[in-house]
Structure formats: C-alpha cells, structure tokens
Scaffold this motif. Sequence first.
Motif, PDB file in Angstrom:
ATOM      1  N   PRO A 284      -4.536   3.738  -5.626  1.00 13.80           N
ATOM      2  CA  PRO A 284      -3.182   3.358  -6.087  1.00 13.80           C
ATOM      3  C   PRO A 284      -2.607   4.335  -7.100  1.00 13.80           C
ATOM      4  O   PRO A 284      -1.407   4.638  -7.067  1.00 13.80           O
ATOM      5  N   GLN A 285      -3.452   4.858  -8.009  1.00 14.69           N
ATOM      6  CA  GLN A 285      -2.965   5.832  -8.984  1.00 14.69           C
ATOM      7  C   GLN A 285      -2.535   7.126  -8.313  1.00 14.69           C
ATOM      8  O   GLN A 285      -1.517   7.729  -8.684  1.00 14.69           O
ATOM      9  N   ARG A 286      -3.300   7.564  -7.323  1.00 14.24           N
ATOM     10  CA  ARG A 286      -2.927   8.793  -6.612  1.00 14.24           C
ATOM     11  C   ARG A 286      -1.632   8.603  -5.831  1.00 14.24           C
ATOM     12  O   ARG A 286      -0.773   9.488  -5.787  1.00 14.24           O
ATOM     13  N   ILE A 287      -1.475   7.445  -5.239  1.00 15.52           N
ATOM     14  CA  ILE A 287      -0.238   7.171  -4.489  1.00 15.52           C
ATOM     15  C   ILE A 287       0.954   7.133  -5.435  1.00 15.52           C
ATOM     16  O   ILE A 287       2.035   7.661  -5.122  1.00 15.52           O
ATOM     17  N   ASP A 288       0.783   6.528  -6.596  1.00 13.12           N
ATOM     18  CA  ASP A 288       1.883   6.489  -7.575  1.00 13.12           C
ATOM     19  C   ASP A 288       2.290   7.897  -8.011  1.00 13.12           C
ATOM     20  O   ASP A 288       3.482   8.190  -8.166  1.00 13.12           O
ATOM     21  N   LYS A 289       1.304   8.773  -8.216  1.00 14.50           N
ATOM     22  CA  LYS A 289       1.624  10.148  -8.596  1.00 14.50           C
ATOM     23  C   LYS A 289       2.382  10.864  -7.487  1.00 14.50           C
ATOM     24  O   LYS A 289       3.353  11.587  -7.733  1.00 14.50           O
ATOM     25  N   VAL A 290       1.933  10.656  -6.243  1.00 12.18           N
ATOM     26  CA  VAL A 290       2.622  11.276  -5.107  1.00 12.18           C
ATOM     27  C   VAL A 290       4.057  10.760  -5.005  1.00 12.18           C
ATOM     28  O   VAL A 290       4.995  11.528  -4.751  1.00 12.18           O
ATOM     29  N   LEU A 291       4.232   9.468  -5.217  1.00 12.60           N
ATOM     30  CA  LEU A 291       5.574   8.893  -5.155  1.00 12.60           C
ATOM     31  C   LEU A 291       6.471   9.462  -6.260  1.00 12.60           C
ATOM     32  O   LEU A 291       7.640   9.776  -6.016  1.00 12.60           O
ATOM     33  N   ASP A 292       5.927   9.600  -7.459  1.00 10.19           N
ATOM     34  CA  ASP A 292       6.719  10.146  -8.570  1.00 10.19           C
ATOM     35  C   ASP A 292       7.153  11.580  -8.288  1.00 10.19           C
ATOM     36  O   ASP A 292       8.309  11.956  -8.530  1.00 10.19           O
TER      37      ASP A 292
ATOM     38  N   ALA B  98       3.201  -1.398  -4.102  1.00  9.19           N
ATOM     39  CA  ALA B  98       2.583  -2.728  -4.190  1.00  9.19           C
ATOM     40  C   ALA B  98       1.969  -3.131  -2.851  1.00  9.19           C
ATOM     41  O   ALA B  98       0.878  -3.728  -2.809  1.00  9.19           O
ATOM     42  N   ILE B  99       2.638  -2.822  -1.744  1.00  8.82           N
ATOM     43  CA  ILE B  99       2.098  -3.148  -0.416  1.00  8.82           C
ATOM     44  C   ILE B  99       0.783  -2.419  -0.182  1.00  8.82           C
ATOM     45  O   ILE B  99      -0.218  -3.014   0.264  1.00  8.82           O
ATOM     46  N   LEU B 100       0.761  -1.127  -0.473  1.00 13.99           N
ATOM     47  CA  LEU B 100      -0.464  -0.354  -0.268  1.00 13.99           C
ATOM     48  C   LEU B 100      -1.569  -0.793  -1.224  1.00 13.99           C
ATOM     49  O   LEU B 100      -2.750  -0.805  -0.855  1.00 13.99           O
TER      50      LEU B 100
ATOM     51  N   ARG C 249       0.848   9.762   3.836  1.00 11.72           N
ATOM     52  CA  ARG C 249      -0.011  10.942   4.001  1.00 11.72           C
ATOM     53  C   ARG C 249      -1.189  10.871   3.033  1.00 11.72           C
ATOM     54  O   ARG C 249      -2.336  11.160   3.415  1.00 11.72           O
ATOM     55  N   GLU C 250      -0.936  10.491   1.789  1.00 11.56           N
ATOM     56  CA  GLU C 250      -2.033  10.336   0.825  1.00 11.56           C
ATOM     57  C   GLU C 250      -2.958   9.199   1.233  1.00 11.56           C
ATOM     58  O   GLU C 250      -4.180   9.284   1.075  1.00 11.56           O
ATOM     59  N   TRP C 251      -2.379   8.141   1.767  1.00 11.70           N
ATOM     60  CA  TRP C 251      -3.180   7.007   2.260  1.00 11.70           C
ATOM     61  C   TRP C 251      -4.102   7.448   3.386  1.00 11.70           C
ATOM     62  O   TRP C 251      -5.306   7.132   3.383  1.00 11.70           O
ATOM     63  N   LYS C 252      -3.576   8.186   4.327  1.00 12.42           N
ATOM     64  CA  LYS C 252      -4.388   8.647   5.466  1.00 12.42           C
ATOM     65  C   LYS C 252      -5.462   9.617   5.000  1.00 12.42           C
ATOM     66  O   LYS C 252      -6.611   9.553   5.477  1.00 12.42           O
TER      67      LYS C 252
END
Length: 246
Positions: free
Chosen positions: A115-123, A225-227, A98-101
């Motif tokens: 990548p930093q935003r995705i890591d925060k969303v994942l955490d 890592a993939i993203l 969702r963050e990627w889109k």
Amino acid sequence: MNPADVAQAAPVAHDLSFFGLFWQAHFIVKLVMIGLLAASVWCWAIIVDKTLLYSRTKRAMDRFEDVFWSGQSLEELYRNLQSRPATGLAAVFVAAMREWKRSFEGSGRSFQTLPQRIDKVLDVTIQREVERLNARLTVLASIGSAGPYIGLFGTVVGIMNSFTSIAASKNTSLAVVAPGIAEALFATAIGLFAAIPAVLAYNKLNSEVGKLQSRLEGFADEFSAILSRQVDERIGHAGRSPANAA
C-alpha cells in the motif's frame, strides 16, 4: 504676413488611427508595441489550447469513471489501457495497477509495504499530470504582471521623445503636444490589452487545474483503499493457510 510665419502657424496633420499612432511612434516604442502584441497573441494561443485541453481531460475523466464504476474487471480494464498512452484518471489507474502487478510477479517484495508503494506511485503520477496541466500557465502570469510595466516603459520613452521634439520646435500648443502623448499612451493601452486577458485567464485556468487535481487525488484515495483491502484479504488468506498454521 510672412509665408514662413504662415507655415509655422499652420497645424501639422497627424494620423490618429491605431496604425498611424504606431507608425509615427519612436522606434523604441514601436519595439515595445510589437513585443506586447506578440505576447498578446501568444497569450491567446495558450488560453485556447488550455481551454480545449481541460475540456478534453474532463470528458476523458467522465468516460473513465463510467467504465471504472460499471463493474468491469480491473484486470480487463488494465489490459485495455496499458497498451496505449494514458492521461488523467487512466494514468493514475495504470500506474497503480502496474505496481500491483509487479508486486505479485516479483519474488522478494513484501505485501505489507505494497500500500505504501502504491501511494507513492499515485503521488508521483498525480504530480506529473498536474505539471502537464500547468505547463505554460506561468507565461500568462508573467504577461499579466509584466505587460503594464512594459507598456509604461514605452509610454515614458514616447513622452520623453515628444517633449524633446517640443523643445526643439519651441511650440507648446496642444495641437503639437497631443499627438506625441497619444502615441506614447498607446503603448500603455497595448500593455493593458495584453495583461488583462492574461490575468483573468490565468486565474480561471488555474482554478480549473485545481478542480482536476482534486478529482485525481479523490480517485487515487478511493482506488488505493480498494487495493489496500485486497492486500489485507490476501495477507489474511496467507495467514490462515495450513502451511502457516503448521
């Protein structure tokens, strides 16, 4: 012999069954016993519920990993999962996608910070999932730690009441003392009955949460890592475009 002396010498019948010990106990001891039994029932309800929940979560994670690593398109998998409630690994995947889109649909977001935003969303998603898995486990810890002391409180009250009765009757024979002490110690037994399964279950279920959390974090690292590689590829393509070269 005086009939009164015969009546005093005759032993008083006591029901030493579990129900009899409960029914003959002091009302405060009864309240303690009822509370501990209710806590034990609550404890076993949580144990059964969490055991089933963790089992379902493991199976759902296994199914998702099979689909994710099968080579299916990430876009297609995201479309299949975004319209329904997701938990576990699916929730982590949906949150990251969702963050990627949103980053590609938005106009003012930098790909360098994606990548930093995705890591925060994942955490944040992992934290929510762990909180969901940990819900009500503190009840088991509380029952396990407080149960013996609550039972001991009932025992102390029961023994005090027993000795008070002994002093009033002025009879210190074992036949008179034993039933009252048995009633008091029964409260401690119920406290241990509630506390021991709670402690064992808490340690076991807490270990299961740790294993599930490790799986969530491991998948989050792999998917991040993939993203990140895809972000680097897009940035590289943008840097080699004719407009940028001009």
